[in-house]
Design a protein around this motif. Structure first.
Motif, mmCIF file in Angstrom:
data_model
loop_
_atom_site.group_PDB
_atom_site.id
_atom_site.type_symbol
_atom_site.label_atom_id
_atom_site.label_comp_id
_atom_site.label_asym_id
_atom_site.label_seq_id
_atom_site.Cartn_x
_atom_site.Cartn_y
_atom_site.Cartn_z
ATOM 1 N N UNK A 311 2.294 -32.795 32.178
ATOM 2 C CA UNK A 311 0.869 -32.722 31.890
ATOM 3 C C UNK A 311 0.144 -33.875 32.577
ATOM 4 N N UNK A 312 0.894 -34.865 33.036
ATOM 5 C CA UNK A 312 0.250 -36.008 33.699
ATOM 6 C C UNK A 312 0.903 -36.320 35.039
ATOM 7 N N UNK A 313 1.771 -35.434 35.520
ATOM 8 C CA UNK A 313 2.466 -35.688 36.771
ATOM 9 C C UNK A 313 1.729 -35.090 37.962
ATOM 10 N N UNK A 314 2.047 -35.604 39.139
ATOM 11 C CA UNK A 314 1.476 -35.086 40.376
ATOM 12 C C UNK A 314 2.419 -35.409 41.520
ATOM 13 N N UNK A 315 2.289 -34.655 42.595
ATOM 14 C CA UNK A 315 3.148 -34.851 43.763
ATOM 15 C C UNK A 315 2.380 -34.462 45.015
ATOM 16 N N UNK A 316 2.552 -35.265 46.067
ATOM 17 C CA UNK A 316 1.943 -34.988 47.358
ATOM 18 C C UNK A 316 3.061 -34.614 48.329
ATOM 19 N N UNK A 317 3.079 -33.349 48.768
ATOM 20 C CA UNK A 317 4.089 -32.859 49.702
ATOM 21 C C UNK A 317 3.553 -32.982 51.115
ATOM 22 N N UNK A 318 4.326 -33.619 51.995
ATOM 23 C CA UNK A 318 3.921 -33.798 53.389
ATOM 24 C C UNK A 318 5.172 -34.064 54.223
ATOM 25 N N UNK A 319 5.161 -33.703 55.518
ATOM 26 C CA UNK A 319 6.323 -33.970 56.373
ATOM 27 C C UNK A 319 6.581 -35.458 56.575
ATOM 28 N N UNK A 320 5.517 -36.283 56.578
ATOM 29 C CA UNK A 320 5.652 -37.712 56.872
ATOM 30 C C UNK A 320 5.020 -38.528 55.749
ATOM 31 N N UNK A 321 5.331 -39.814 55.781
ATOM 32 C CA UNK A 321 4.680 -40.738 54.864
ATOM 33 C C UNK A 321 3.193 -40.835 55.202
ATOM 34 N N UNK A 322 2.376 -41.028 54.172
ATOM 35 C CA UNK A 322 0.924 -41.093 54.347
ATOM 36 C C UNK A 322 0.407 -42.448 53.882
ATOM 37 N N UNK A 351 3.441 -42.043 47.465
ATOM 38 C CA UNK A 351 4.799 -41.801 47.943
ATOM 39 C C UNK A 351 4.965 -40.293 48.034
ATOM 40 N N UNK A 352 5.140 -39.790 49.254
ATOM 41 C CA UNK A 352 5.154 -38.339 49.442
ATOM 42 C C UNK A 352 6.457 -37.744 48.923
ATOM 43 N N UNK A 353 6.376 -36.464 48.561
ATOM 44 C CA UNK A 353 7.532 -35.659 48.134
ATOM 45 C C UNK A 353 8.252 -36.266 46.933
#
Length: 716
Positions: A311-322, A351-353
């Motif tokens: 309910x409070x989590x999130x994730x940024x998916x990307x091929x490279x670090x951003x 922090x991606x992925x």
């Protein structure tokens, strides 16, 4: 983290940086030390076992810093190996426990004595060198004269020549004493390969290496491998992620020479190329030439996907670090800008992925995530509403706590944080005392709490009800009076009541049903047809939103932001999103479905349909589309079987032949009776006919216009 020996920068048209190395002749390892010290290298390897920590009996020599240098160990002029020279800096650690022992040590080293003794401090230093899959340890004996022994002071260094290592390998070096008086020193280094060193003529393993050149080919990129004919080599493209393991993307065994073209949409900053001859123990060369390419950075943000998890989590998916930061923001129900919660909440490095959590005690549907760089806001998502419900009409209160337990409360509004007990002309100021009582009585939800402050979400529904209670009472009283008057004159007003009933139903339908029309702008005639349909639907009445009528907002907000706002408002009001399929729209859908992982191509600044696919497709894939979406297509412009099967989970209507059913779905439960619905369908059909005739083309001409064929939008 490994420390690179150098920065291998290969921009288009440039050559890599090269390093010249010192030559060391002879196969024997040697050791030398600073003036005043004496040292000795023990023969043979020693066991690489640091042992446990022990207490120093007095002043001891310990390593304080490791320093490395690359050299060439040459057996002949053109037969050399890469070698790592290690320098260990030493210092005196610890003190004498007994002052008498220190005095004896000083007297023994006094040169004025008739028979001075050679008092010195001795240490055994171990150097451990590991380069997968081998490990090698050496033992160095060092003696320091008593005159140089000063606790806490540096006494010099000892240099070891040298540890042989493979090109491109990652090596780890440790240094400690025997016995071990402190935690061992360690150093991790990434050795360069043949491209980064001036060694092509000296190291035989580099002679057969395939050489790779990167050049521009219009918007695309060309990889030219300068390899002799019939030589076999391996080529690998991979994503070199700083925050995780290497992620392979493409690999192939080839025979030279070769030229490979990369689409410019596939470029990302961490895309690296590795090439090696297909021979046992061959040297691999890796380059990452797109780190500074602006196109690669744009593609990276297009490929990034922000997901909010219950309910409070999130994730940024990307091929490279951003290089970005994330923060929470508060989205009010009125649809204004999302207000950042910094301060009091801190920004988080992305922090991606990886699944991350913000420090909230409770989740709330009005809390959203913003991801931004130092330049601008890159993306924002408010999808927690799928698990926590729709947006609420809550007021966010920010509590600030002082050092002496004195705090203050203010309400977060678009104009700023308004103190509750103030004379401002805002809603929060007018209800300041009531909101303060709600916090004290526990009627507000605490979202975050720390020594510095807290966040509270206070419901505002009851205050809206109180405001309208007297209004509703007056309306009810007026209605009762009118009803009594109507009872006195029932017969004359029956016709008027019937008319009033129909108008009330039509007004209710207008207020309760909204429609968002999404289409692909195939050409000008198709846009005129869409405009005619939207205008006809507004006469039903329905509240229709279409990008043709919002070009100024599209230019200001961008197509994706405009679609997000319209979709959220339409679905919250119980409306429906209409997907109007055309040849161009079908081609765009197929493109997304065939390769969902690649970044979408750029489209027109007003193409809301292309921008909306990133959110529309997940609703269909996850089963959330029924009840929210409806499809339609025009009889003469698209065959019935051209609509992708994924979208047939919702009703799909052919226009104008199925107009009555289509209008019934749009108007929902408040739709009029079938006879009146048929009359309205006939009106809409007559309004569409001129635009439909001008848009009609023979079947052989479908592929000649922009986006009007089954393969429209597919590019190679």
């Amino acid at each position: 983290m490994p420390v690179p020996w150098f920065l291998l920068s290969l921009a288009l048209g440039r050559n890599p940086v090269v390093l010249s190395l010192e030559r060391v002749v002879g196969p024997q390892d040697t050791a030398r030390c600073s003036p005043g010290l004496s040292c000795h290298l023990w023969d043979g390897d020693v066991l690489c076992l640091p042992g446990s920590l022990v207490s120093a009996p007095g002043p001891v020599l310990v390593p304080t810093r490791l320093q490395t240098e690359l050299v060439l160990r040459c057996h002949e002029e053109t037969d050399c190996d890469l070698c790592v020279r290690v320098a260990v800096h030493l210092a005196v650690h610890g003190y004498w426990e007994d002052p008498e022992d220190e005095e004896k040590f000083r007297r023994a080293a006094d040169p004025e004595l008739e028979e001075p003794r050679n008092a010195s401090l001795q240490a055994h230093i171990v150097l451990s060198f590991q380069a997968y899959p081998t490990a090698h340890c050496v033992l160095l004996e060092v003696q320091v004269p008593a005159a140089l022994v000063q606790p806490g002071q540096s006494v010099g260094s000892i240099v070891f020549d040298c540890f042989e290592a493979a090109l491109g390998a990652e090596v780890q070096i440790w240094s400690y004493t025997q016995p071990r008086y402190q935690k061992e020193l360690n150093l991790t280094q990434q050795l360069p390969d043949c491209r980064g060193l001036e060694v092509q003529d000296n190291i035989q393993s580099c002679w057969a290496l395939p050489w790779l050149n990167v050049s521009a080919d219009g918007e695309d990129v060309r990889l030219v491998l300068d390899v002799s004919e019939e030589q076999r080599f391996g080529l690998s493209l991979y994503w070199n992620q700083d925050q995780g393991p290497i992620k392979p993307w493409w690999h192939s065994n080839l025979t030279g020479p070769q030229t490979i073209t990369l689409n410019h949409t596939d470029l990302v900053p961490c895309l690296c190329i590795q090439v090696w001859p297909l021979e046992p123990d061959s040297v691999r060369t890796s380059i990452c030439p797109f780190r500074e390419d602006p196109r690669a950075h744009r593609n990276l943000w297009r490929a990034a996907r922000l997901q909010l998890l219950p309910s409070r989590g999130w994730r940024l998916d990307a091929p490279c670090s951003l290089p970005a930061e994330a923060t929470l923001c508060w989205q009010a129900l009125d649809g204004g800008p999302c207000l950042p919660l910094v301060p009091p909440l801190p920004r988080e490095n992305v922090t991606v992925n990886k699944v991350l959590e913000f420090p909230l005690r409770k989740g709330h549907p009005n809390v959203c995530v913003q991801v931004s760089t130092w330049e601008k806001l890159q993306m924002q998502e408010c999808l927690w509403a799928d698990s926590l419900g729709p947006l609420k009409d809550d007021m966010l209160l920010v509590e600030t706590r002082g050092p002496q337990d004195n705090g203050s409360l203010c309400a977060l509004e678009p104009s700023g944080c308004t103190p509750l007990l103030s004379r401002a002309s805002t809603r929060a100021a007018r209800l300041g005392e009531q909101l303060l009582q709600d916090v004290q009585s526990g009627q507000c939800l605490q979202l975050w709490d720390s020594d510095l402050g807290a966040l509270w979400a206070c419901p505002m529904d009851k205050y809206i009800h109180q405001r309208w209670a007297l209004v509703w009472l007056a309306c009810l009283l007026l209605a009762a009076v009118l009803f009594l008057l109507l009872l006195l004159k029932m017969n004359p007003v029956k016709g008027w009541l019937r008319l009033l009933k129909e108008n009330i139903r039509a007004g209710a339908a207008s207020r309760s049903r909204a429609a968002l029309l999404l289409y692909s702008a195939d050409d000008a005639s198709f846009e005129r047809l869409v405009g005619a349909l939207a205008s006809a639907l507004c006469q039903l009445p329905l509240r229709v939103a279409v990008d043709l009528w919002s070009r100024r907002d599209l230019s200001a907000q961008g197509a994706l932001a405009w679609f997000h706002a319209q979709r959220r408002q339409t679905l919250q009001e119980g409306g429906v999103v209409v997907l109007l399929f055309s040849p161009g729209a079908v081609a765009l859908c197929r493109e997304w479905l065939q390769d969902a992982t690649s970044a979408p191509r750029a489209h027109g600044p007003h193409d809301a349909f292309a921008a909306s696919l990133s959110c529309v497709l997940p609703d269909f894939l996850q089963g959330r589309a029924p009840g929210r979406y409806v499809g339609a297509y025009f009889d003469k412009l698209l065959p019935a079987d051209a609509v992708p099967a994924l979208f047939r989970s919702v009703p799909v209507f052919s226009l104008p032949s199925q107009l009555p059913d289509f209008l019934g779905i749009l108007q929902g439960p408040t739709a009029p009776r079938s006879r009146r619905l048929a009359e309205r369908a006939e009106q809409v059909s007559r309004a569409l006919q001129p635009a439909l005739d001008s848009c009609f083309r023979p079947p052989g001409a479908l592929g000649t216009g922009r986006g009007m064929g089954p393969e429209a939008g597919v590019r190679t």
